[in-house]
Design a protein around this motif. Structure first.
Motif, PDB file in Angstrom:
ATOM      1  N   LEU A  80       0.607   5.771  15.462  1.00  0.00           N
ATOM      2  CA  LEU A  80      -0.940   4.990  15.672  1.00  0.00           C
ATOM      3  C   LEU A  80      -0.162   3.637  16.277  1.00  0.00           C
ATOM      4  O   LEU A  80       0.418   2.897  15.673  1.00  0.00           O
ATOM      5  CB  LEU A  80      -1.383   4.553  14.373  1.00  0.00           C
ATOM      6  CG  LEU A  80      -2.162   6.031  13.846  1.00  0.00           C
ATOM      7  CD1 LEU A  80      -2.783   5.431  12.518  1.00  0.00           C
ATOM      8  CD2 LEU A  80      -3.353   6.260  14.472  1.00  0.00           C
ATOM      9  N   GLN A 134      -9.392   7.871   8.523  1.00  0.00           N
ATOM     10  CA  GLN A 134      -8.061   8.486   8.830  1.00  0.00           C
ATOM     11  C   GLN A 134      -7.196   8.065   7.848  1.00  0.00           C
ATOM     12  O   GLN A 134      -6.354   9.225   6.933  1.00  0.00           O
ATOM     13  CB  GLN A 134      -7.646   8.508  10.100  1.00  0.00           C
ATOM     14  CG  GLN A 134      -8.750   9.340  11.009  1.00  0.00           C
ATOM     15  CD  GLN A 134      -8.205   9.204  12.474  1.00  0.00           C
ATOM     16  OE1 GLN A 134      -7.285   8.585  12.867  1.00  0.00           O
ATOM     17  NE2 GLN A 134      -9.108   9.682  13.358  1.00  0.00           N
ATOM     18  N   LEU A 135      -6.882   6.729   7.676  1.00  0.00           N
ATOM     19  CA  LEU A 135      -5.794   6.305   6.831  1.00  0.00           C
ATOM     20  C   LEU A 135      -6.163   6.635   5.285  1.00  0.00           C
ATOM     21  O   LEU A 135      -4.992   6.901   4.291  1.00  0.00           O
ATOM     22  CB  LEU A 135      -5.656   4.694   7.083  1.00  0.00           C
ATOM     23  CG  LEU A 135      -5.181   4.272   8.454  1.00  0.00           C
ATOM     24  CD1 LEU A 135      -4.866   2.829   8.629  1.00  0.00           C
ATOM     25  CD2 LEU A 135      -3.833   5.123   8.987  1.00  0.00           C
ATOM     26  N   TYR A 155       0.069   0.838  -0.089  1.00  0.00           N
ATOM     27  CA  TYR A 155      -1.261   0.977   0.900  1.00  0.00           C
ATOM     28  C   TYR A 155      -0.732   1.155   2.207  1.00  0.00           C
ATOM     29  O   TYR A 155       0.467   1.187   2.470  1.00  0.00           O
ATOM     30  CB  TYR A 155      -1.688  -0.599   0.725  1.00  0.00           C
ATOM     31  CG  TYR A 155      -0.878  -1.676   1.361  1.00  0.00           C
ATOM     32  CD1 TYR A 155      -1.057  -1.987   2.666  1.00  0.00           C
ATOM     33  CD2 TYR A 155      -0.124  -2.415   0.642  1.00  0.00           C
ATOM     34  CE1 TYR A 155      -0.402  -2.883   3.323  1.00  0.00           C
ATOM     35  CE2 TYR A 155       0.692  -3.482   1.346  1.00  0.00           C
ATOM     36  CZ  TYR A 155       0.382  -3.684   2.668  1.00  0.00           C
ATOM     37  OH  TYR A 155       1.176  -4.692   3.049  1.00  0.00           O
ATOM     38  N   ASN A 156      -1.708   1.766   2.792  1.00  0.00           N
ATOM     39  CA  ASN A 156      -1.329   2.408   4.096  1.00  0.00           C
ATOM     40  C   ASN A 156      -1.707   1.236   5.207  1.00  0.00           C
ATOM     41  O   ASN A 156      -2.479   0.718   5.373  1.00  0.00           O
ATOM     42  CB  ASN A 156      -2.286   3.610   4.395  1.00  0.00           C
ATOM     43  CG  ASN A 156      -1.923   4.489   5.614  1.00  0.00           C
ATOM     44  OD1 ASN A 156      -1.143   3.916   6.540  1.00  0.00           O
ATOM     45  ND2 ASN A 156      -2.415   5.678   5.595  1.00  0.00           N
ATOM     46  N   SER A 157      -0.531   0.982   6.005  1.00  0.00           N
ATOM     47  CA  SER A 157      -0.406  -0.149   6.797  1.00  0.00           C
ATOM     48  C   SER A 157      -0.075   0.307   8.343  1.00  0.00           C
ATOM     49  O   SER A 157       0.059  -0.503   9.048  1.00  0.00           O
ATOM     50  CB  SER A 157       0.406  -1.255   6.388  1.00  0.00           C
ATOM     51  OG  SER A 157       0.386  -2.344   7.144  1.00  0.00           O
ATOM     52  N   LYS A 158      -0.569   1.606   8.350  1.00  0.00           N
ATOM     53  CA  LYS A 158       0.170   2.010   9.677  1.00  0.00           C
ATOM     54  C   LYS A 158      -0.854   1.686  11.110  1.00  0.00           C
ATOM     55  O   LYS A 158      -0.298   1.923  12.143  1.00  0.00           O
ATOM     56  CB  LYS A 158       0.073   3.664   9.798  1.00  0.00           C
ATOM     57  CG  LYS A 158       1.415   4.106   8.916  1.00  0.00           C
ATOM     58  CD  LYS A 158       1.362   5.662   8.955  1.00  0.00           C
ATOM     59  CE  LYS A 158       0.359   6.353   8.721  1.00  0.00           C
ATOM     60  NZ  LYS A 158       0.413   8.041   8.697  1.00  0.00           N
ATOM     61  N   GLY A 159      -2.263   1.230  10.866  1.00  0.00           N
ATOM     62  CA  GLY A 159      -3.110   1.224  11.792  1.00  0.00           C
ATOM     63  C   GLY A 159      -4.056  -0.152  11.533  1.00  0.00           C
ATOM     64  O   GLY A 159      -3.413  -1.192  11.154  1.00  0.00           O
ATOM     65  N   VAL A 179      -5.736   0.175   2.105  1.00  0.00           N
ATOM     66  CA  VAL A 179      -5.452  -0.072   3.437  1.00  0.00           C
ATOM     67  C   VAL A 179      -5.320  -1.476   4.069  1.00  0.00           C
ATOM     68  O   VAL A 179      -5.995  -2.236   3.348  1.00  0.00           O
ATOM     69  CB  VAL A 179      -6.360   0.916   4.388  1.00  0.00           C
ATOM     70  CG1 VAL A 179      -6.089   2.204   4.360  1.00  0.00           C
ATOM     71  CG2 VAL A 179      -7.812   0.302   4.461  1.00  0.00           C
ATOM     72  N   GLN A 230      -5.221  10.146   4.510  1.00  0.00           N
ATOM     73  CA  GLN A 230      -4.056  10.597   4.251  1.00  0.00           C
ATOM     74  C   GLN A 230      -3.235  10.261   2.673  1.00  0.00           C
ATOM     75  O   GLN A 230      -1.917  10.339   2.566  1.00  0.00           O
ATOM     76  CB  GLN A 230      -3.207   9.796   5.081  1.00  0.00           C
ATOM     77  CG  GLN A 230      -3.331  10.001   6.729  1.00  0.00           C
ATOM     78  CD  GLN A 230      -2.792   9.078   7.767  1.00  0.00           C
ATOM     79  OE1 GLN A 230      -2.019   8.274   7.305  1.00  0.00           O
ATOM     80  NE2 GLN A 230      -2.967   9.194   8.915  1.00  0.00           N
ATOM     81  N   GLU A 289     -10.468   5.045  12.556  1.00  0.00           N
ATOM     82  CA  GLU A 289      -9.001   5.118  11.876  1.00  0.00           C
ATOM     83  C   GLU A 289      -9.121   4.663  10.516  1.00  0.00           C
ATOM     84  O   GLU A 289      -8.075   5.180   9.663  1.00  0.00           O
ATOM     85  CB  GLU A 289      -8.183   4.026  12.726  1.00  0.00           C
ATOM     86  CG  GLU A 289      -6.743   4.184  12.628  1.00  0.00           C
ATOM     87  CD  GLU A 289      -6.081   3.384  13.737  1.00  0.00           C
ATOM     88  OE1 GLU A 289      -5.796   4.195  14.797  1.00  0.00           O
ATOM     89  OE2 GLU A 289      -5.583   2.259  13.628  1.00  0.00           O
ATOM     90  N   SER A 300      -1.993   7.599  -3.457  1.00  0.00           N
ATOM     91  CA  SER A 300      -1.556   6.185  -2.882  1.00  0.00           C
ATOM     92  C   SER A 300      -0.419   5.692  -3.620  1.00  0.00           C
ATOM     93  O   SER A 300      -0.183   4.521  -3.854  1.00  0.00           O
ATOM     94  CB  SER A 300      -2.979   5.245  -3.360  1.00  0.00           C
ATOM     95  OG  SER A 300      -2.827   4.289  -2.645  1.00  0.00           O
TER      96      SER A 300
END
Length: 365
Positions: free
Chosen positions: A23, A159-160, A140-144, A168, A163, A156, A341
């Motif tokens: 991403l 989606q995060l 936490y999801n920090s990809k996007g 996020v 996962q 997005e 998580s």
């Protein structure tokens, strides 16, 4: 395997790759679509290899970072794999140049690799060598969720969360504050009330503008923290922002060593801290920073580098959140596992960082 008391450094191998990002990320400071990484192999006389990587931010920075790591490796060849002694020697050697920025990056990379080798020599995960035990660490999801149009932003976000995450982070800092509010509302609607949401301005605002925008975000409600609203090293300004807002202010990824973290804490610059292991001084610097956070009674999260940060947060008294990104995953043989998580710390000796050599060759620069 019992540790060999004569374990010494026989050499350092340094390589660079550009790992593709699943991403691409647009922030207030610019866009990145590949992760420029410097891979470090610390080789020892016992055949054990300690590994770490550094994030060079852009391709233009790779060459000077590599040169620094190689120069330090030459200074350390023949020395014991003793991270505190390695740090003492390098700090002394670089006193006049200053232990900041990419000098500190290079030192941190070597420190992380040395701790990996040391833990492997004991046959234990790094977390165990530091006195803890492998356990799940909240992430936490920090990809996007960069700065983008609202419809793809909402997709997005969904989606995060899908996962395996219940938290996020959203990047803010658009020229018009109203556009930031629209983005926040779109993401909140997409993820629902049960998902934790952080936001990050990446130092985009002046102090006064940060207070104005921060109060707008306070009125929206539901934000867990506001990250780096203004210049990272303006501790007094960040303190003014934190005092003015209801939403907690998070800083720390740009602390250059535990000394700067101590200065920020003394200035009352924030409500939370999140050191970056590359900038704080590796494992050695992190442990000192964790003691500062404990003394201040302040929750401490991580910035990037989840493979090693998970070990470190597990022994941090005020452990808060792990920032999860998968930027190094394309060159790793054993990527981290995420469930509910939480990131699971591998029980293998060392940090668990092992290269996929075919991928390293593929993405080499």
């Amino acid at each position: 395997m019992a540790r060999d008391s004569t374990l010494t450094i026989s050499g350092l191998r340094v390589r660079a790759v550009e790992a593709p990002m699943r991403l691409p990320l647009q922030t207030s400071t610019g866009a990145i679509s590949v992760a420029p990484l410097v891979l470090i192999d610390l080789q020892t006389n016992a055949g054990i290899t300690g590994r770490s990587y550094l994030f060079a931010v852009s391709r233009a920075h790779i060459r000077p970072i590599v040169a620094l790591v190689e120069a330090m490796g030459e200074m350390l060849t023949g020395d014991a794999v003793a991270p505190f002694e390695i740090e003492r020697k390098l700090r002394q050697k670089y006193t006049l140049l200053g232990v900041h920025n990419i000098v500190l990056f290079a030192m941190s990379g070597i420190d992380m690799a040395a701790w990996d080798a040391y833990a492997q020599s004991l046959g234990q995960p790094l977390v165990s060598v530091l006195g803890g035990a492998p356990r799940p660490v909240r992430a936490y999801n920090s990809k996007g969720l960069g700065i983008m149009a609202l419809k793809p932003l909402a997709r997005e976000a969904e989606q995060l969360v899908a996962q395996g995450f219940s938290a996020v982070k959203l990047r803010l800092g658009r020229p018009d504050a109203r556009d930031d509010l629209r983005a926040l509302r779109a993401v909140k609607k997409a993820i629902g009330p049960d998902v934790t949401l952080m936001c990050d301005f990446n130092q985009a605002l002046s102090v006064n503008d940060a207070i104005l925008r921060g109060r707008m975000l306070d009125d929206e409600g539901g934000l867990y923290w506001i990250e780096e609203p203004t210049r990272a090293d303006d501790f007094e300004g960040n303190g003014r922002i934190a005092d003015a807002l209801e939403t907690p202010v998070q800083i720390g990824e740009n602390f250059m060593g535990p000394e700067q973290m101590a200065q920020a804490l003394m200035a009352g610059a924030c409500d939370y801290v999140m050191p970056d292991v590359q900038r704080i001084g590796g494992v050695t610097g992190w442990m000192r920073a964790a003691a500062l956070a404990q003394g201040a009674g302040m929750e401490m999260s991580s910035h990037l580098f989840p493979e090693i940060s998970s070990h470190l947060l597990a022994v941090t008294p005020t452990c808060h959140w792990l920032e999860y990104v998968d930027w190094a995953e394309p060159v790793l043989a054993q990527p981290l596992k995420v469930k509910d998580s939480h990131v699971t710390i591998p029980a293998t000796p060392g940090t668990g960082v092992v290269w996929d050599e075919k991928a390293v060759k593929k993405y080499a620069v």
